[in-house]
Design a protein around this motif. Structure first.
Motif, short mmCIF file in Angstrom:
data_model
loop_
_atom_site.label_atom_id
_atom_site.label_comp_id
_atom_site.label_asym_id
_atom_site.label_seq_id
_atom_site.Cartn_x
_atom_site.Cartn_y
_atom_site.Cartn_z
N PHE A 155 43.54 55.76 12.80
CA PHE A 155 43.02 56.13 14.43
C PHE A 155 43.38 57.00 14.49
O PHE A 155 44.73 57.38 15.16
N GLU A 156 42.21 57.73 15.61
CA GLU A 156 42.42 59.52 16.36
C GLU A 156 43.32 58.58 17.39
O GLU A 156 43.49 60.10 17.93
N SER A 157 43.18 57.93 18.03
CA SER A 157 43.71 57.47 19.10
C SER A 157 44.35 55.93 19.06
O SER A 157 43.67 55.00 18.85
N LEU A 158 45.82 55.82 19.71
CA LEU A 158 46.10 54.15 18.89
C LEU A 158 45.86 53.44 21.27
O LEU A 158 45.78 52.59 20.90
N GLU A 159 44.92 54.33 21.98
CA GLU A 159 44.73 53.18 22.71
C GLU A 159 43.88 53.23 22.50
O GLU A 159 43.68 51.46 22.99
N ALA A 160 42.93 52.67 21.19
CA ALA A 160 41.01 52.61 20.74
C ALA A 160 42.11 50.88 19.96
O ALA A 160 41.35 50.24 19.82
N VAL A 161 43.11 51.11 18.97
CA VAL A 161 43.62 50.00 18.45
C VAL A 161 43.98 48.20 19.68
O VAL A 161 43.51 47.97 19.48
N ASP A 162 44.46 49.14 21.24
CA ASP A 162 44.70 48.33 21.56
C ASP A 162 43.65 47.55 21.84
O ASP A 162 42.64 46.19 21.84
N ARG A 163 42.00 48.46 21.69
CA ARG A 163 40.44 47.61 22.45
C ARG A 163 40.02 47.22 21.42
O ARG A 163 39.39 46.31 21.73
N VAL A 164 40.14 48.00 19.98
CA VAL A 164 39.96 46.73 19.04
C VAL A 164 40.50 45.78 18.58
O VAL A 164 39.75 44.79 18.51
N ALA A 165 41.78 45.41 19.22
CA ALA A 165 42.52 43.94 19.03
C ALA A 165 41.94 43.55 19.90
O ALA A 165 42.31 41.76 19.81
N ASP A 166 42.07 43.30 21.52
CA ASP A 166 41.09 42.43 22.16
C ASP A 166 39.73 42.59 21.67
O ASP A 166 39.12 40.82 21.68
N ALA A 167 39.44 43.31 21.34
CA ALA A 167 37.86 42.90 20.77
C ALA A 167 37.52 41.49 19.29
O ALA A 167 36.40 40.86 19.75
N VAL A 168 37.96 41.80 19.01
CA VAL A 168 38.52 41.40 17.69
C VAL A 168 38.79 39.73 17.55
O VAL A 168 39.04 38.59 17.05
N LEU A 169 39.93 40.01 19.18
CA LEU A 169 40.02 37.68 19.25
C LEU A 169 39.62 37.06 19.33
O LEU A 169 39.62 36.06 19.02
N ASP A 170 37.92 37.25 19.95
CA ASP A 170 37.68 36.00 20.01
C ASP A 170 36.66 35.89 18.15
O ASP A 170 35.55 34.67 17.83
N MET A 171 36.72 37.16 17.66
CA MET A 171 36.08 36.70 16.41
C MET A 171 37.45 36.09 15.27
O MET A 171 36.71 35.31 14.07
N HIS A 172 37.92 36.33 15.55
CA HIS A 172 39.59 35.93 14.76
C HIS A 172 40.11 35.65 15.33
O HIS A 172 41.22 36.03 15.19
#
Length: 283
Positions: free
Chosen positions: A77-94
């Motif tokens: 990831f070019e931005s670790l901030e984006a990692v936090d957003r990805v974790a939040d985004a996939v919460l309902d998926m997984h």
């Protein structure tokens, strides 16, 4: 602020994230190789895969994929901030995600975010290192020769896959999982199971899941009673020579950083460190 995009198919994911992944092909050999299989067999592990891309100003800055029932695979990831957003985004998926694997800094950040979001415990399971070889050094050869595993070798291969799972992955052997792994590799048109034979099989290695210019080697396993003779070294060296001779630019493999023996063996063959990848488990 990074924007997230969910993709439904391997084709769509590769069209958007493929150039980003391929720009660092050795580091991304795991997701790239898996994507190649998913193009031909979308439900490779019996479930629909899931894909998420993080973008900033229209450019991909990171991505993840998952083939249930297994955990997520994260890219760099070019931005670790984006990692936090990805974790939040996939919460309902997984919601019951069992774990994650990826570049050490990225997956560590994801594991921390996931634990905070869900309340589950995250612990580091294995520290790994990605290696790549574009040439093979001359090494001392063990007695014997490399050959492809045949039908009569299946019980031996399955026993050794159980041994690999127990020793290298810290998992209790499950014969059905070993059989499934064997069948998937057998079904891979670009893969095979190979044995080093010295008056009988003494070491095992597989390869498959090709990337745009390479292939991944593994698992590699020698049972305890046959260790110390250089069998795995010769097997991986010959396998790598053979694959590179087909026109591939690289062979890739993962090592456990807690095993200095295997790391030293592969370095002598010609494998060079590319990146550190960690595997985290959620429970």
């Amino acid at each position: 602020m990074p924007q997230l995009r969910r993709i439904d198919t391997a084709e769509g994911f590769l069209a958007r994230a493929g150039p980003f992944l391929s720009a660092h092909e050795p580091e991304h050999n795991l997701p790239l190789g898996l994507l190649g299989r998913l193009l031909d067999e979308p439900r490779l592990y019996g479930f629909d895969p899931a894909f998420v891309i993080a973008e900033d100003a229209g450019s991909v800055v990171g991505c993840l994929l998952r083939t249930p029932p297994y955990g997520v695979i994260l890219s760099r990831f070019e931005s670790l901030e984006a990692v936090d957003r990805v974790a939040d985004a996939v919460l309902d998926m997984h919601p019951g995600l069992p774990g994650a694997v990826g570049p050490a800094d990225v997956v560590g950040r994801f594991a921390s975010a996931w634990s905070e979001l869900t309340g589950v415990r995250a612990h580091l399971k294995v520290r790994q290192r990605v290696h790549a070889a574009s040439a093979v050094y001359e090494t001392a050869r063990a007695p014997g020769t490399m050959r492809e595993a045949g039908p009569d070798d299946v019980p031996t291969v399955l026993d050794w896959l159980d041994g690999f799972a127990e020793e290298a992955l810290g998992e209790a052997p499950h014969r059905e999982e070993a059989e499934a792994a064997y069948r998937r590799r057998e079904a891979d048109p670009d893969g095979a199971w190979l044995l080093w034979d010295d008056n009988g099989p003494v070491s095992l290695a597989g390869y498959g899941n090709p990337t745009p210019t390479g292939t991944r080697v593994g698992p590699v396993y020698t049972p305890p009673e046959h260790r110390g003779h250089g069998y795995a070294t010769s097997l991986v060296a010959d396998l790598t020579v053979e694959r590179l001779a087909t026109g591939l630019a690289f062979c890739f493999l993962f090592t456990d950083l807690a095993n200095p023996t295997s790391n030293a063996i592969y370095a002598r063959i010609g494998y060079e460190a590319v990146a550190d990848w960690d595997q985290w488990e959620f429970s």
